[in-house]
Design an enzyme around this catalytic site. Sequence first.
Site, PDB file in Angstrom:
ATOM      1  N   GLY A 163     -42.955  31.965   6.400  1.00  0.00           N
ATOM      2  CA  GLY A 163     -43.834  33.082   6.007  1.00  0.00           C
ATOM      3  C   GLY A 163     -44.589  33.621   7.201  1.00  0.00           C
ATOM      4  N   LEU A 202     -44.472  36.286   8.910  1.00  0.00           N
ATOM      5  CA  LEU A 202     -44.897  37.689   8.990  1.00  0.00           C
ATOM      6  C   LEU A 202     -45.959  38.013   7.942  1.00  0.00           C
ATOM      7  CD1 LEU A 202     -41.456  39.467   9.600  1.00  0.00           C
ATOM      8  CD2 LEU A 202     -43.130  38.674  11.271  1.00  0.00           C
ATOM      9  N   GLY A 203     -46.364  37.007   7.183  1.00  0.00           N
ATOM     10  CA  GLY A 203     -47.367  37.215   6.134  1.00  0.00           C
ATOM     11  C   GLY A 203     -48.775  37.254   6.685  1.00  0.00           C
ATOM     12  N   GLN A 204     -49.750  37.296   5.759  1.00  0.00           N
ATOM     13  CA  GLN A 204     -51.141  37.518   6.155  1.00  0.00           C
ATOM     14  C   GLN A 204     -51.661  36.402   7.067  1.00  0.00           C
ATOM     15  OE1 GLN A 204     -54.305  36.893   3.488  1.00  0.00           O
ATOM     16  NE2 GLN A 204     -55.660  38.370   4.442  1.00  0.00           N
ATOM     17  N   ILE A 215     -38.304  35.820   5.675  1.00  0.00           N
ATOM     18  CA  ILE A 215     -37.073  36.326   5.035  1.00  0.00           C
ATOM     19  C   ILE A 215     -36.624  37.655   5.613  1.00  0.00           C
ATOM     20  CG2 ILE A 215     -36.997  35.162   2.776  1.00  0.00           C
ATOM     21  CD1 ILE A 215     -38.609  37.532   1.655  1.00  0.00           C
ATOM     22  N   ARG A 216     -37.500  38.298   6.396  1.00  0.00           N
ATOM     23  CA  ARG A 216     -37.120  39.579   7.001  1.00  0.00           C
ATOM     24  C   ARG A 216     -37.577  39.596   8.451  1.00  0.00           C
ATOM     25  NH1 ARG A 216     -41.995  39.877   4.728  1.00  0.00           N
ATOM     26  NH2 ARG A 216     -43.549  41.037   5.892  1.00  0.00           N
ATOM     27  N   TYR A 263     -49.979  30.780 -10.377  1.00  0.00           N
ATOM     28  CA  TYR A 263     -50.314  30.471  -8.980  1.00  0.00           C
ATOM     29  C   TYR A 263     -51.086  29.152  -8.909  1.00  0.00           C
ATOM     30  CZ  TYR A 263     -52.324  31.470  -4.316  1.00  0.00           C
ATOM     31  OH  TYR A 263     -52.713  31.441  -3.000  1.00  0.00           O
ATOM     32  N   LYS A 290     -50.208  25.633  -7.195  1.00  0.00           N
ATOM     33  CA  LYS A 290     -51.054  25.040  -6.144  1.00  0.00           C
ATOM     34  C   LYS A 290     -51.443  23.605  -6.485  1.00  0.00           C
ATOM     35  CE  LYS A 290     -51.048  28.288  -3.105  1.00  0.00           C
ATOM     36  NZ  LYS A 290     -50.218  28.071  -1.906  1.00  0.00           N
TER      37      LYS A 290
HETATM   38  N1  SER Z   1     -56.367  34.994  -1.742  1.00  0.00           N
HETATM   39  C1  SER Z   1     -55.570  34.351  -2.734  1.00  0.00           C
HETATM   40  C2  SER Z   1     -55.314  35.210  -3.914  1.00  0.00           C
HETATM   41  O1  SER Z   1     -56.150  36.031  -4.218  1.00  0.00           O
HETATM   42  C3  SER Z   1     -56.255  33.089  -3.181  1.00  0.00           C
HETATM   43  O2  SER Z   1     -55.597  32.014  -2.670  1.00  0.00           O
HETATM   44  O3  SER Z   1     -54.320  35.060  -4.543  1.00  0.00           O
END
Ligand code: SER
Length: 310
Positions: free
Chosen positions: A8, A10-12, A35-36, A141, A145
Amino acid sequence: MKKILVTGALGQIGSELVMKLREVYGNDSVLATDIRKEDCEVVHSGPFEILDVQDAKRFSSLAREYHIDTIMHLAALLSAKAEANPQLAWTINMGGLVNALEVAREHNTQFFTPSSIGAFGPNTPKSRTPQDTIQRPTTMYGVNKVSGELLCDYYYQKFGVDTRGVRFPGLISYVTKPGGGTTDYAVEMYYGAKENKAYTSYIKSGTYMDMMYMPDAIHAIIQLMEADSSRLIHRNAFNVSAISAEPEDFAQAIRKHIPDFQLSYDVDPIRQAIAESWPNSINCQAAKEEWGFQPKFDLHSMSEDMLEKI
Ligand code: SER
């Protein structure tokens, strides 16, 4: 020499983590994967490979080819996106994590993956949420987690994989925008302030959530991974946060720099419900005691820096 594989990338979090790790350990020490592929610094400043974390075989062969000794597994769908497609979230978030842990076990690497304030639920104590407490989240989510925290602890206890993690709050950055999260409004508000002197929040006034500035988050990852293993009583995952704030708090901090900034509301019931199921402020004492977590930025210093840099 350290050899770190980041998923990941290129993610935040990924894009800033890769750049910081390359600065600390050397460009060739950090294999960025996603993935890209994009035309950006992460891709050009060191090794980069396409990797879908669902592809266990490729994951393992990259670890072998690059002699990886540390995996930082970031690839995941965030809370709002996961709620929109829970089955896909389970497949990517859990399937990817199991693959990553298996590669860590097979290649005997150190392992980091972030958990989240999303691992808490409506019956978790809301204020000063303890490190060890009730975790019955009501979002996919959150289910991912909590399962992930347990799975990482399991790999540590059962297979001796050196797994470590933090429960990140909303992360705020001027480099890469988040996507599909509940706390994203805070980042969007700074951009709205800078571009239009206005922002319409999908989160209701008075809704507190934990937040942290990205440089503190990146520093926390590196510090936790460098910490002496014998000092760690907890592993997956440590509460970390720097700011507990609601939309009006951000607006007030922004108005110190942009006095005529206007905040209005158009509440999204889905993200509002997610936000209300999360804590107002979490207690980070265990992270402070066990590995010296100490964020540098508060709401005001972060706001000043954000508004200057975006
Ligand atoms: N920043 C995340 C979200 O809002 C929390 O882990 O999904």
